[in-house]
Scaffold this active site. Structure first.
Site, PDB file in Angstrom:
ATOM      1  N   HIS A 154      -6.889  -0.913   9.346  1.00 47.19           N
ATOM      2  CA  HIS A 154      -5.980   0.386   9.447  1.00 47.19           C
ATOM      3  C   HIS A 154      -4.750   0.304  10.741  1.00 47.19           C
ATOM      4  O   HIS A 154      -5.206  -0.589  11.703  1.00 47.19           O
ATOM      5  CB  HIS A 154      -6.786   1.504   9.535  1.00 47.19           C
ATOM      6  CG  HIS A 154      -6.300   2.849   9.994  1.00 47.19           C
ATOM      7  ND1 HIS A 154      -6.359   2.891  11.298  1.00 47.19           N
ATOM      8  CD2 HIS A 154      -5.605   3.791   9.469  1.00 47.19           C
ATOM      9  CE1 HIS A 154      -5.975   4.270  11.789  1.00 47.19           C
ATOM     10  NE2 HIS A 154      -5.554   4.738  10.651  1.00 47.19           N
ATOM     11  N   LYS A 196       0.803  -0.967   0.165  1.00 43.63           N
ATOM     12  CA  LYS A 196       0.122   0.111  -0.216  1.00 43.63           C
ATOM     13  C   LYS A 196       0.769   1.188  -0.057  1.00 43.63           C
ATOM     14  O   LYS A 196       1.832   1.272   0.736  1.00 43.63           O
ATOM     15  CB  LYS A 196      -0.959  -0.128   1.220  1.00 43.63           C
ATOM     16  CG  LYS A 196      -1.316   1.449   1.878  1.00 43.63           C
ATOM     17  CD  LYS A 196      -2.368   1.139   3.014  1.00 43.63           C
ATOM     18  CE  LYS A 196      -2.470   2.496   3.660  1.00 43.63           C
ATOM     19  NZ  LYS A 196      -3.866   2.519   4.524  1.00 43.63           N
ATOM     20  N   ASP A 207      -3.560   5.262  -0.965  1.00 40.39           N
ATOM     21  CA  ASP A 207      -4.508   5.870  -0.151  1.00 40.39           C
ATOM     22  C   ASP A 207      -4.190   7.279  -0.172  1.00 40.39           C
ATOM     23  O   ASP A 207      -3.272   7.579   0.656  1.00 40.39           O
ATOM     24  CB  ASP A 207      -4.291   4.893   1.503  1.00 40.39           C
ATOM     25  CG  ASP A 207      -5.166   5.720   2.468  1.00 40.39           C
ATOM     26  OD1 ASP A 207      -6.057   6.503   1.902  1.00 40.39           O
ATOM     27  OD2 ASP A 207      -4.901   5.480   3.632  1.00 40.39           O
ATOM     28  N   GLU A 243      -8.161   3.319  -1.634  1.00 39.67           N
ATOM     29  CA  GLU A 243      -8.713   3.584  -0.076  1.00 39.67           C
ATOM     30  C   GLU A 243      -8.789   5.043  -0.311  1.00 39.67           C
ATOM     31  O   GLU A 243      -7.789   5.888  -0.487  1.00 39.67           O
ATOM     32  CB  GLU A 243      -7.289   3.096   0.475  1.00 39.67           C
ATOM     33  CG  GLU A 243      -7.789   3.102   2.271  1.00 39.67           C
ATOM     34  CD  GLU A 243      -6.648   2.753   2.966  1.00 39.67           C
ATOM     35  OE1 GLU A 243      -5.948   1.611   2.559  1.00 39.67           O
ATOM     36  OE2 GLU A 243      -6.364   3.174   4.086  1.00 39.67           O
ATOM     37  N   ASP A 297      -9.859  -0.845  12.377  1.00 36.82           N
ATOM     38  CA  ASP A 297      -8.811  -0.823  13.521  1.00 36.82           C
ATOM     39  C   ASP A 297      -9.344  -1.296  14.741  1.00 36.82           C
ATOM     40  O   ASP A 297     -10.209  -0.522  15.567  1.00 36.82           O
ATOM     41  CB  ASP A 297      -8.267   0.596  13.501  1.00 36.82           C
ATOM     42  CG  ASP A 297      -7.106   0.710  14.193  1.00 36.82           C
ATOM     43  OD1 ASP A 297      -6.908   0.003  15.150  1.00 36.82           O
ATOM     44  OD2 ASP A 297      -6.292   1.516  13.778  1.00 36.82           O
ATOM     45  N   LYS A 336       1.027   5.073   0.692  1.00 41.30           N
ATOM     46  CA  LYS A 336       0.314   6.227   1.356  1.00 41.30           C
ATOM     47  C   LYS A 336       0.442   7.489   0.409  1.00 41.30           C
ATOM     48  O   LYS A 336       1.679   7.847  -0.053  1.00 41.30           O
ATOM     49  CB  LYS A 336       0.974   6.626   2.587  1.00 41.30           C
ATOM     50  CG  LYS A 336       0.569   7.809   3.354  1.00 41.30           C
ATOM     51  CD  LYS A 336      -0.942   7.882   3.430  1.00 41.30           C
ATOM     52  CE  LYS A 336      -1.469   6.798   4.266  1.00 41.30           C
ATOM     53  NZ  LYS A 336      -3.075   6.941   4.653  1.00 41.30           N
ATOM     54  N   ASN A 379      -1.973   3.194  12.749  1.00 42.28           N
ATOM     55  CA  ASN A 379      -0.877   4.513  12.999  1.00 42.28           C
ATOM     56  C   ASN A 379       0.223   3.939  13.449  1.00 42.28           C
ATOM     57  O   ASN A 379       0.537   2.606  13.875  1.00 42.28           O
ATOM     58  CB  ASN A 379      -1.680   5.513  13.827  1.00 42.28           C
ATOM     59  CG  ASN A 379      -2.645   6.133  13.251  1.00 42.28           C
ATOM     60  OD1 ASN A 379      -3.964   5.933  13.611  1.00 42.28           O
ATOM     61  ND2 ASN A 379      -2.768   6.932  12.234  1.00 42.28           N
ATOM     62  N   ASN A 414     -10.789   3.805   6.028  1.00 46.34           N
ATOM     63  CA  ASN A 414     -10.703   3.762   7.503  1.00 46.34           C
ATOM     64  C   ASN A 414     -11.179   4.950   7.916  1.00 46.34           C
ATOM     65  O   ASN A 414     -10.937   5.655   9.202  1.00 46.34           O
ATOM     66  CB  ASN A 414      -9.091   3.531   7.957  1.00 46.34           C
ATOM     67  CG  ASN A 414      -8.065   4.569   7.407  1.00 46.34           C
ATOM     68  OD1 ASN A 414      -7.937   4.662   6.332  1.00 46.34           O
ATOM     69  ND2 ASN A 414      -8.003   5.649   8.118  1.00 46.34           N
ATOM     70  N   ASN A 430      -6.186   9.456   1.291  1.00 53.17           N
ATOM     71  CA  ASN A 430      -6.679   9.837   2.496  1.00 53.17           C
ATOM     72  C   ASN A 430      -7.883  10.696   2.026  1.00 53.17           C
ATOM     73  O   ASN A 430      -7.913  11.959   2.605  1.00 53.17           O
ATOM     74  CB  ASN A 430      -5.863  10.536   3.609  1.00 53.17           C
ATOM     75  CG  ASN A 430      -5.154   9.329   4.249  1.00 53.17           C
ATOM     76  OD1 ASN A 430      -3.993   9.051   4.243  1.00 53.17           O
ATOM     77  ND2 ASN A 430      -6.033   8.644   5.200  1.00 53.17           N
TER      78      ASN A 430
HETATM   79  O1  GKR Z   1       0.431   7.565   9.821  1.00 54.02           O
HETATM   80  O2  GKR Z   1       0.606   9.158   8.488  1.00 54.02           O
HETATM   81  C1  GKR Z   1      -0.212   8.073   8.906  1.00 54.02           C
HETATM   82  C2  GKR Z   1      -1.084   7.646   8.143  1.00 54.02           C
HETATM   83  O3  GKR Z   1      -1.594   8.696   7.069  1.00 54.02           O
HETATM   84  C3  GKR Z   1      -2.409   7.677   9.179  1.00 54.02           C
HETATM   85  O4  GKR Z   1      -2.638   8.847   9.591  1.00 54.02           O
HETATM   86  C4  GKR Z   1      -3.597   7.137   8.672  1.00 54.02           C
HETATM   87  O5  GKR Z   1      -4.732   7.159   9.401  1.00 54.02           O
HETATM   88  O6  GKR Z   1      -2.642   5.074   8.004  1.00 54.02           O
HETATM   89  C5  GKR Z   1      -3.509   5.697   7.856  1.00 54.02           C
HETATM   90  C6  GKR Z   1      -4.680   5.338   6.730  1.00 54.02           C
HETATM   91  O7  GKR Z   1      -4.424   4.327   6.243  1.00 54.02           O
HETATM   92  O8  GKR Z   1      -5.451   6.291   6.526  1.00 54.02           O
HETATM   93 MG    MG Z   2      -6.367   4.923   5.045  1.00 55.51          MG
END
Ligand code: GKR
Ligand code: MG
Length: 447
Positions: A341, A207, A237, A262, A315, A209, A343, A291, A239
């Site tokens: 999910h 995955k 993802d 995602e 989660d 980010k 952190n 998530n 977000n």
């Molecule tokens: O750890 O920065 C991070 C992630 O972006 C986290 O804040 C997210 O909540 O990993 C997470 C996600 O899957 O959205």
């Molecule tokens: Mg996510």
């Protein structure tokens, strides 16, 4: 009446901190330290039960306020103990109920429920009393001996552009430890990151980010990953950073390259994120995970009614161990998919993920875990290992692991040296883009 199961004699709440890389997300850049809260219970049989949850003072205080409801209670009555915590729980005045549908991380603490660390520690004690692993006490019991996890890839910025105390591991003998603290922003560097993770942990599925660069650039990174791992399941993802139109045009040509997407979009034009994601799914037919838009049962009801998602990353820190598995059963019965999910976390959470996912019925998607970014900062003497892309499920009673109190107190000292215990991803961003401010619709490096 004489107690039939051991009684909790002590509950400690210990805030801890660990080191992180300058990982990039829509929220900004990870700071040099991340925080967590630990719960350590002792019982009258001499056992120790442990749990880990998100960091910060709000969650720490919530946990401390639970101590009188936990100490003196029978381990076998853990459901009643959790029930009394829920009944006593108050909604914080600043909690507007929005949750994290726009990834405003100042609201994460309201989505996380502190008491799930207590649930975990109580189940650890009960498992030790009964002589069975925690996964046997959950849902329909243990379904598998190891659980698939994905390689969680991040774009990483150059810590050298800051004067912040990020860890330097350039002298490590471990190639992944050396790599994870340095800048990785190009497609080639992300492919290199994935290859290094495959080498160390055996990952085949990844995955990335997103929410960092323009969507088209991130899709090119995904194409490069798919070229390197043609058999791999690759997920992105952002977000919720993209508009509906942008998400549709970015994803339309990605069938067979992206396995699922995602949280591609969020609330817009007066419509909720659940409505927008349903429109996205209708337009693209691309499987969608979340998530963000279903973090409690009421949100999930609307997401399910609108058919907004296929995969819920439930989660256990948001839903509880039992709650996450209630979700797993429901999704499995409905032909949908469960995952989790994460952190940043320590190895106590890693162990919790292992037990919860071991008990999830059906075919969960490979689980998220940030552990690879923390690996080596162990708080356990015997952390479960990730091998061949799978996380081992400890087979001993309870969580089946032993806490290392020396390491815990070291992590607590690090926490106490910090001025701010809440996650703040805007702080490090100031070094990259002066005056940077969070915008849920703008990738963090697009200003
Ligand atoms: O750890 O920065 C991070 C992630 O972006 C986290 O804040 C997210 O909540 O990993 C997470 C996600 O899957 O959205
Ligand atoms: Mg996510």
């Amino acid at each position: 009446m004489q107690s039939k199961t051991p009684v909790v004699t002590e509950m400690q709440v210990i805030p801890v901190a660990g080191y992180d890389s300058m990982e990039m997300t829509l929220s900004g850049a990870h700071a040099p330290f991340f925080t967590r809260n630990l719960v350590i219970l002792k019982d009258s049989a001499g056992h120790t039960g442990i749990g880990e949850i998100h960091g910060g003072e709000y969650t720490c205080q919530c946990l401390e306020s639970c101590i009188p409801l936990v100490v003196g209670q029978e381990v076998g009555k853990y459901r009643a103990v959790l029930g009394s915590i829920h009944r006593g729980g108050k909604k914080a005045a600043e909690d507007d109920g929005e949750g994290i549908q726009t990834l405003d991380i100042s609201k994460l603490k309201f989505v996380v429920k502190a008491e799930w660390a207590i649930e975990c520690a109580l189940l650890d004690l009960l498992g030790q009393h009964l002589g069975v692993p925690v996964c046997e006490l959950l849902a329909e019991g243990k379904q598998r001996d190891r659980v698939e996890v994905l390689g969680y890839l991040f774009y990483v910025s150059d810590k050298g552009k800051t004067d912040l105390p990020y860890l330097d591991e350039s002298a490590s003998s471990d190639p992944w430890f050396r790599m994870r603290r340095r800048e990785m922003l190009t497609h080639e560097q992300i492919v290199e990151q994935a290859c290094c993770l495959k080498e160390k942990y055996g990952y085949r599925n990844f995955k990335l980010k997103g929410g960092v660069f323009e969507g088209a650039y991130e899709m090119d990174t995904i194409r490069a990953l798919k070229k390197q791992f043609p058999e791999g399941r690759i997920n992105l993802d952002p977000n919720g950073a993209w508009s509906l139109d942008e998400a549709i045009s970015l994803c339309r040509g990605m069938h067979g390259i992206l396995t699922y997407i995602e949280d591609p979009c969020g609330p817009e034009a007066g419509f909720s994120s659940r409505e927008i994601m349903a429109e996205f799914k209708n337009a693209t037919n691309m499987p969608v995970a979340t998530n963000m838009i279903a973090t409690n049962w009421r949100q999930f009801y609307h997401a399910a009614a609108l058919k907004s998602v296929d995969i819920v990353l439930a989660d256990p820190h948001f839903w509880g161990l039992e709650g996450s598995l209630r979700m797993a059963s429901l999704l499995n019965d409905w032909g949908l998919t469960w995952g989790s999910h994460s952190n940043n976390h320590f190895d106590i959470t890693l162990t919790t993920f292992a037990h919860v996912a071991a008990a999830a019925p059906g075919h969960p998607t490979a689980l998220d875990t940030h552990w690879i970014w923390q690996d080596g900062q162990n708080l356990l003497k015997d952390a479960p290992q990730i091998r061949d892309g799978y996380l081992e499920v400890p087979d001993k009673p309870g969580l089946g692991v032993t806490i290392d109190m020396e390491r815990v107190m070291e992590a607590n000292r690090l926490y106490n040296q910090m001025d701010n215990h809440d996650r703040d991803d805007a702080m490090a961003m100031q070094y990259l883009i002066p005056g940077w401010r969070y915008d849920s619709k703008k990738p963090c490096l697009v200003r």
